[in-house]
Design a protein around this motif. Sequence first.
Motif, PDB file in Angstrom:
ATOM      1  N   VAL A   1       0.842  -1.197   0.000  1.00  0.00           N
ATOM      2  CA  VAL A   1       0.000   0.000   0.000  1.00  0.00           C
ATOM      3  C   VAL A   1       0.881   1.253   0.000  1.00  0.00           C
ATOM      4  O   VAL A   1       2.085   1.169   0.282  1.00  0.00           O
ATOM      5  CB  VAL A   1      -0.926  -0.069   1.252  1.00  0.00           C
ATOM      6  CG1 VAL A   1      -0.267   0.483   2.494  1.00  0.00           C
ATOM      7  CG2 VAL A   1      -2.265   0.588   1.007  1.00  0.00           C
ATOM      8  N   TYR A   2       0.292   2.388  -0.356  1.00  0.00           N
ATOM      9  CA  TYR A   2       1.021   3.672  -0.298  1.00  0.00           C
ATOM     10  C   TYR A   2       0.817   4.327   1.066  1.00  0.00           C
ATOM     11  O   TYR A   2      -0.240   4.172   1.682  1.00  0.00           O
ATOM     12  CB  TYR A   2       0.492   4.638  -1.361  1.00  0.00           C
ATOM     13  CG  TYR A   2       0.678   4.174  -2.776  1.00  0.00           C
ATOM     14  CD1 TYR A   2       1.848   4.448  -3.478  1.00  0.00           C
ATOM     15  CD2 TYR A   2      -0.331   3.474  -3.439  1.00  0.00           C
ATOM     16  CE1 TYR A   2       2.011   4.031  -4.796  1.00  0.00           C
ATOM     17  CE2 TYR A   2      -0.181   3.057  -4.754  1.00  0.00           C
ATOM     18  CZ  TYR A   2       0.992   3.334  -5.427  1.00  0.00           C
ATOM     19  OH  TYR A   2       1.151   2.922  -6.724  1.00  0.00           O
ATOM     20  N   TYR A   3       1.838   5.062   1.518  1.00  0.00           N
ATOM     21  CA  TYR A   3       1.714   5.823   2.762  1.00  0.00           C
ATOM     22  C   TYR A   3       2.241   7.234   2.562  1.00  0.00           C
ATOM     23  O   TYR A   3       3.073   7.472   1.675  1.00  0.00           O
ATOM     24  CB  TYR A   3       2.554   5.179   3.875  1.00  0.00           C
ATOM     25  CG  TYR A   3       2.025   3.871   4.413  1.00  0.00           C
ATOM     26  CD1 TYR A   3       0.752   3.776   4.958  1.00  0.00           C
ATOM     27  CD2 TYR A   3       2.834   2.724   4.399  1.00  0.00           C
ATOM     28  CE1 TYR A   3       0.279   2.563   5.471  1.00  0.00           C
ATOM     29  CE2 TYR A   3       2.372   1.515   4.913  1.00  0.00           C
ATOM     30  CZ  TYR A   3       1.087   1.447   5.446  1.00  0.00           C
ATOM     31  OH  TYR A   3       0.629   0.260   5.946  1.00  0.00           O
ATOM     32  N   ASN A   4       1.819   8.149   3.452  1.00  0.00           N
ATOM     33  CA  ASN A   4       2.434   9.483   3.497  1.00  0.00           C
ATOM     34  C   ASN A   4       3.894   9.346   3.922  1.00  0.00           C
ATOM     35  O   ASN A   4       4.241   8.418   4.659  1.00  0.00           O
ATOM     36  CB  ASN A   4       1.738  10.360   4.546  1.00  0.00           C
ATOM     37  CG  ASN A   4       0.353  10.793   4.112  1.00  0.00           C
ATOM     38  OD1 ASN A   4       0.015  10.725   2.937  1.00  0.00           O
ATOM     39  ND2 ASN A   4      -0.441  11.238   5.072  1.00  0.00           N
ATOM     40  N   LEU A   5       4.700  10.328   3.514  1.00  0.00           N
ATOM     41  CA  LEU A   5       6.110  10.333   3.915  1.00  0.00           C
ATOM     42  C   LEU A   5       6.379  11.539   4.806  1.00  0.00           C
ATOM     43  O   LEU A   5       6.014  12.671   4.451  1.00  0.00           O
ATOM     44  CB  LEU A   5       6.983  10.414   2.661  1.00  0.00           C
ATOM     45  CG  LEU A   5       8.471  10.512   2.920  1.00  0.00           C
ATOM     46  CD1 LEU A   5       9.092   9.122   2.948  1.00  0.00           C
ATOM     47  CD2 LEU A   5       9.163  11.338   1.851  1.00  0.00           C
ATOM     48  N   ASP A   6       6.971  11.285   5.957  1.00  0.00           N
ATOM     49  CA  ASP A   6       7.353  12.366   6.864  1.00  0.00           C
ATOM     50  C   ASP A   6       8.745  12.838   6.451  1.00  0.00           C
ATOM     51  O   ASP A   6       9.725  12.112   6.630  1.00  0.00           O
ATOM     52  CB  ASP A   6       7.354  11.813   8.303  1.00  0.00           C
ATOM     53  CG  ASP A   6       7.704  12.864   9.331  1.00  0.00           C
ATOM     54  OD1 ASP A   6       8.061  13.986   8.921  1.00  0.00           O
ATOM     55  OD2 ASP A   6       7.618  12.553  10.528  1.00  0.00           O
ATOM     56  N   THR A   7       8.848  14.051   5.911  1.00  0.00           N
ATOM     57  CA  THR A   7      10.142  14.473   5.352  1.00  0.00           C
ATOM     58  C   THR A   7      11.166  14.738   6.459  1.00  0.00           C
ATOM     59  O   THR A   7      12.359  14.734   6.198  1.00  0.00           O
ATOM     60  CB  THR A   7      10.025  15.748   4.490  1.00  0.00           C
ATOM     61  OG1 THR A   7       9.599  16.803   5.333  1.00  0.00           O
ATOM     62  CG2 THR A   7       9.044  15.588   3.363  1.00  0.00           C
ATOM     63  N   ARG A   8      10.700  14.959   7.690  1.00  0.00           N
ATOM     64  CA  ARG A   8      11.668  15.213   8.766  1.00  0.00           C
ATOM     65  C   ARG A   8      12.417  13.955   9.163  1.00  0.00           C
ATOM     66  O   ARG A   8      13.559  14.009   9.585  1.00  0.00           O
ATOM     67  CB  ARG A   8      10.973  15.830   9.971  1.00  0.00           C
ATOM     68  CG  ARG A   8      10.558  17.276   9.688  1.00  0.00           C
ATOM     69  CD  ARG A   8       9.695  17.792  10.800  1.00  0.00           C
ATOM     70  NE  ARG A   8      10.446  17.880  12.031  1.00  0.00           N
ATOM     71  CZ  ARG A   8      11.007  18.985  12.491  1.00  0.00           C
ATOM     72  NH1 ARG A   8      10.912  20.091  11.802  1.00  0.00           N
ATOM     73  NH2 ARG A   8      11.650  18.988  13.613  1.00  0.00           N
ATOM     74  N   THR A   9      11.775  12.807   9.034  1.00  0.00           N
ATOM     75  CA  THR A   9      12.456  11.557   9.396  1.00  0.00           C
ATOM     76  C   THR A   9      12.848  10.764   8.152  1.00  0.00           C
ATOM     77  O   THR A   9      13.618   9.812   8.234  1.00  0.00           O
ATOM     78  CB  THR A   9      11.523  10.656  10.239  1.00  0.00           C
ATOM     79  OG1 THR A   9      10.368  10.356   9.435  1.00  0.00           O
ATOM     80  CG2 THR A   9      11.086  11.320  11.525  1.00  0.00           C
TER      81      THR A   9
END
Length: 445
Positions: free
Chosen positions: A300-308
Motif C-alpha cells: 500500500v502507499y503511505y504518506n512520507l514524513d520528510t523530517r524523518t
Amino acid sequence: MDDDALIAEAKRVLKLNDLGGWTRPTATLYPHQWLWDSCFTAIGLRQYDVRRAQQEIRTLLEGQWKNGMVPFIRFSDATTYHAGPELWRSDVSPDCPPDVRTTGVSQPPMITEAVVQIGAKLAPAKRLAWYREMYPALARYHEWWYRDRDLERSGLVTVVHSWETGLDNNPAWMEILHRHALSPKLRTLDKSKTLIKLLEMRRRDTSVVPAKQRMSTLDLMAFYDQVRSLRRMRYDDARIMRRHKLLIKDLVINSVLIHATHLLGGIADEIGEKLPPHTAQARTRGADVLERLWHEEDGVYYNLDTRTGQLVRVLCHASIIPLYAGTLPEARVQALLRHVHDPEEFATPYPMASAPLNSSYFNPQRYWQGPSWMMTNWLLWQGYLRNGCDEEAETLRRASLRMIRDNGMHEYYSPIDGKPAGAPDFAFSAALALDMLAAERRIAS
Ligand code: GLC
C-alpha cells in the motif's frame, strides 16, 4: 428518493448555498468559499448550468495569491466560523492580494479537473476560450506547488497543515501530529480533563453537530497552533520548509496534483501554450514519483514524513487514493484492491470508510476517522475507472447514490449502515450525487 426527487433535492441544496457567484459548503458550519468544495460543486453544476459552474471557479480564483498559491478558504463577511480571518491574518504575507481575506495554505488542487470537466460540456470554440481564460491562473498555481513546495525536486510536493489535505483529522496525519508537533502546553492540556471541558464549551462547531462526530478538542487546538506557527513565518514557504514541524509528502494532495498536471498539459497543448518549467518536468514524471511512497510489505502507499525520511505506516483511505493519480502498474492496483476487499479493512456496505475497520482510530461517525465522504468517493470512483476496475467503480457509485437517496445530502455517512452524520444540506454531496447520477441519465436544467 427516486431519481427525479434526488435531482430536485440536490438542486435545492445547491441553490440554498448559492450566495451569488460562489457556494458555501453549508449554512450552519461553513459560511465561506472552500477550494475543493467549490470545485466539486462546479463538477455537479456543470450537469445543468455550465455558466454557473464557470462562475464558481472564477470567484474561487479571486483569492489567488501573487506567488500563485490558491488558498483553501476565501473568507466572506460572515463572523461565525471558528478559524476565521482573525486566526489566519493573511495580510502578514506580502503575497496575499490586498482586497480579499484568505487562509495561508491551499487544499487538494481540484481546480484543473473542474476546469476540464466544465470544458467537456462546452462546444469546441467556447471550450478553447474557457481554457485560454483559465490557463494563466492554473499554470501559476501548479508552478507554485512544484517550485515552492518541492525544494528538493523530488516530484512530490510537501504539505504543511492537515487542513491543507482536506481530510482534517485523518489517522495518518494525527499520528505525526501527536508524535512530534504537539507543543508542551498542549501536552499538559491533554492531561487536564477540566481544561479540555472548558475549551469544549467554547467550541462553535459542536453546538451544531454532536461532539462525537467532530475532531477532538486537543486536535483542534493543535491545528490552531500549527496555523500560528505558519503565520509567524508569514506563510513564507522557504522558511516553512526549513523550520515547520509538519512537512509531509501527502498522498491526497500529490495524487490530485499529478492528475491535474496531466490535465493541464492537455490544456496547454490544446491552446498552444508551454507549461512553466517545474510543472513541465512534473508532467514528464507523471505518477511514477508515487513509487517513493510505496510500502512493499504492506502492499500500500503511505504518506512520507520528510523530517524523518520515513513512511508513516498508518492505514487510512488516503492510501488507496493514488488510483486517482493515473494509470498505476497492474501489480499496484491489485495490491490496493486486496485492501479494498478485505472485510477487516475497507469492505464496508457503504464505501469508502475513511479509516479501516480494524484501526484503533475507527469510529463510524467521527469525521475523517471512519465515515464515508462523497468527495473521496468521487475521487476513488474516477480512480477505479482510470485503472480498469469497472466493477468496483460501479459498486461504489451505486452505494454512494443509495446513501444519498436514503438520507439526503449530508456532510458524511456511516460506512456501516449509511446513516448520515455531520451537517445537513451539504453542497458537495448534492453536486457529486448529481454527477454520479449523470453517468446513467441526463440532468436537465
Ligand atoms: C472540512 C473538511 C474539508 C472541507 C471543509 C468544508 O474541513 O475536512 O474537506 O473542505 O470542511 O466543507
